[in-house]
Design an enzyme around this catalytic site. Structure first.
Site, PDB file in Angstrom:
ATOM      1  CG  LEU A  88      -8.258   1.311   5.395  1.00  0.00           C
ATOM      2  CD1 LEU A  88      -9.375   0.450   4.839  1.00  0.00           C
ATOM      3  CD2 LEU A  88      -7.056   0.448   5.722  1.00  0.00           C
ATOM      4  CB  CYS A  89      -4.022   3.941   0.914  1.00  0.00           C
ATOM      5  SG  CYS A  89      -2.446   4.155   1.739  1.00  0.00           S
ATOM      6  N   PRO A  90      -6.587   5.920   0.209  1.00  0.00           N
ATOM      7  CG  PRO A  90      -7.437   7.455  -1.343  1.00  0.00           C
ATOM      8  CD  PRO A  90      -7.760   6.161  -0.634  1.00  0.00           C
ATOM      9  CG  HIS A 150      -9.810   0.722   0.685  1.00  0.00           C
ATOM     10  ND1 HIS A 150     -10.690   1.412  -0.076  1.00  0.00           N
ATOM     11  CD2 HIS A 150      -9.127   1.622   1.393  1.00  0.00           C
ATOM     12  CE1 HIS A 150     -10.565   2.677   0.175  1.00  0.00           C
ATOM     13  NE2 HIS A 150      -9.622   2.842   1.049  1.00  0.00           N
TER      14      HIS A 150
END
Ligand code: SF4
Lengths: 78, 347
Positions: free
Chosen positions: A12-14, B45
């Site tokens: 997942l980002c980042p 997220h």
């Protein structure tokens, strides 16, 4: 000039950005990195990170929920 | 020619650090940003996971702030080192599991290491005296300077006028008169300054920059520690706490139930690490079992999984059960009536 692939799938980002940043830090100007990821946030974040740090996104592909973004390393020191 | 002085700014993605950075940029300092990724950051997220949020434009606010200000941003993975901050905070927790003061000391310390390694002169943060009950008080400001090791190389441009002089001021790298003297919880001075600087678009200030300030999240984290009998976590654990409905019917296991397609897809990625259940005869969520479920725990979980499927009112639901490291098997189970699922199960 070399080409690299980076697997950032399911991250997942980042995290995809961090992985890209850390790999790019070890590369030379003109090298390219194709980042594979599944978090759509990367479509925004990897290009934004590239613009800020003087690198260039040269290709973006998307299929089956998988994204690939190719970054060409710029002259700056990242 | 005088030396070009350099500062590293802690960029959270919020307005305060953005303003603090602008104030210092406007004084001719070369500024670069740093953003620490702890694993608990709110950034994107859940948006990335939940399908309904997919349509909304998403951005990483720290990157966006850096781009708007025209500075570089270094995002640093501190996931492992940060565990000790969350697990053993010397100064304790705030109203939830947020160890804000230790967290600030940690981040400034990391920033201090960074400036030493990169030959930068000082650190700036968007802190404001009195803004946050725990980390941003008059008496905790010096604690951060001391414990981080940054001492007087830490400058807070938004409240610097009310604080003792720091090295950059003393050396004349920056003009103290052009710092600000904000204090208190109010947001008005920041909003006015933003307007003055022509900054109109910024992330809305909220209770905190991370999930640890969230009550429900903190509850799930303490539950996890209690169930495991030890205070530790891996990145996967804390990611999973952000996703799905969590039910603990018995102390030795809990269920993580996807609430919609996006979450189910996300949980799919973890399926191989857990005993998991899905419904076959009716559409339903993917359910992961965390802990050490025995045979009757799995049977109970299967009935709960059926309860959360479209077959909740059917007499029987066909489920597929895949115990960890074993072959999948199919069974018919009776969905658990909601009356038999006490509220205490829901985390
Ligand atoms: S809210 Fe979270 S990230 Fe922000 S200071 Fe507190 S613990 Fe650290």
């Amino acid at each position: 000039m070399s080409h690299y692939e980076l697997d950032a799938r399911r991250m997942l980002c980042p995290m995809p950005v961090i992985k890209t940043q850390n790999l790019v830090a070890t590369l030379k100007p003109g090298d390219t990195v194709e980042v594979f990821c599944t978090d759509h946030g990367a479509l925004n974040d990897v290009p934004a990170w590239s613009r800020i740090n003087g690198h260039e996104v040269i290709a973006t592909r998307e299929s089956d929920g998988e994204i690939s973004i190719t970054v060409r390393v710029g002259d700056s020191d990242g | 020619m005088s030396t070009q002085r350099k500062a590293l700014s802690l960029i959270s993605g919020g307005l305060d650090s953005m303003l603090a950075t602008r104030v210092i940029l406007d004084q001719g300092i070369h500024v670069e940003g740093v953003n620490f990724f702890t694993g608990f950051c709110v950034e994107g997220h859940t948006h990335a996971i939940r399908k309904k949020d997919r349509a909304k434009p998403k951005r990483n606010n720290a990157l966006w702030v850096a781009e708007t200000l025209g500075i570089k941003l270094h995002i640093v993975d501190v996931i492992d080192e940060y565990k000790d901050v969350v697990i053993n905070p010397k100064h304790g927790y705030g109203s939830n599991m947020n160890p804000c003061l230790d967290c600030k000391c940690f981040m400034v310390r990391k920033a201090h290491e960074w400036i030493q390694a990169h030959n930068f002169d000082f650190i700036i943060t968007g802190e404001v005296i009195g803004q946050r009950p725990m980390s941003q008080r008059r008496d905790t400001m010096p604690v951060i300077q001391r414990e981080s090791g940054a001492e007087d190389r830490l400058l807070r441009p938004l409240c610097g006028k009310n604080l003792p002089e720091t090295l950059p001021e003393r050396e004349g790298w920056i003009d103290r008169e052009r710092l600000y003297g904000f204090s208190g919880r109010g947001r008005k001075p920041q909003i006015a300054l933003a307007r003055e600087m022509g900054i109109e678009d910024y992330a809305q200030p909220s209770g905190g920059c991370c999930f640890l300030t969230d009550e429900a999240y903190s509850h799930k984290l303490t539950d996890l520690w209690q169930a495991r009998g030890e205070r530790r976590y891996e990145l996967d654990d804390i990611m999973l706490l952000k996703v799905g409905r969590h039910l603990r019917p018995r102390p030795n296991f809990k269920l993580i139930i996807g609430r919609e397609e996006g979450e189910n897809n996300f949980l799919e990625g973890y399926r191989k690490q857990f005993t998991h259940i899905r419904t076959l005869s009716h559409p339903g969520p993917l359910v992961l079992l965390d802990g050490e479920p025995g045979a009757d725990d799995i049977a109970l979980a299967a009935r709960i999984a059926a309860r959360f499927s479209k077959g909740r009112d059917a007499e029987q639901v066909e489920v597929e059960i895949t115990p960890l490291g074993a072959e999948a098997r199919r069974e018919h189970v009776a969905p658990m009536p909601s009356g038999e699922m006490p509220q205490e199960w829901y985390l």
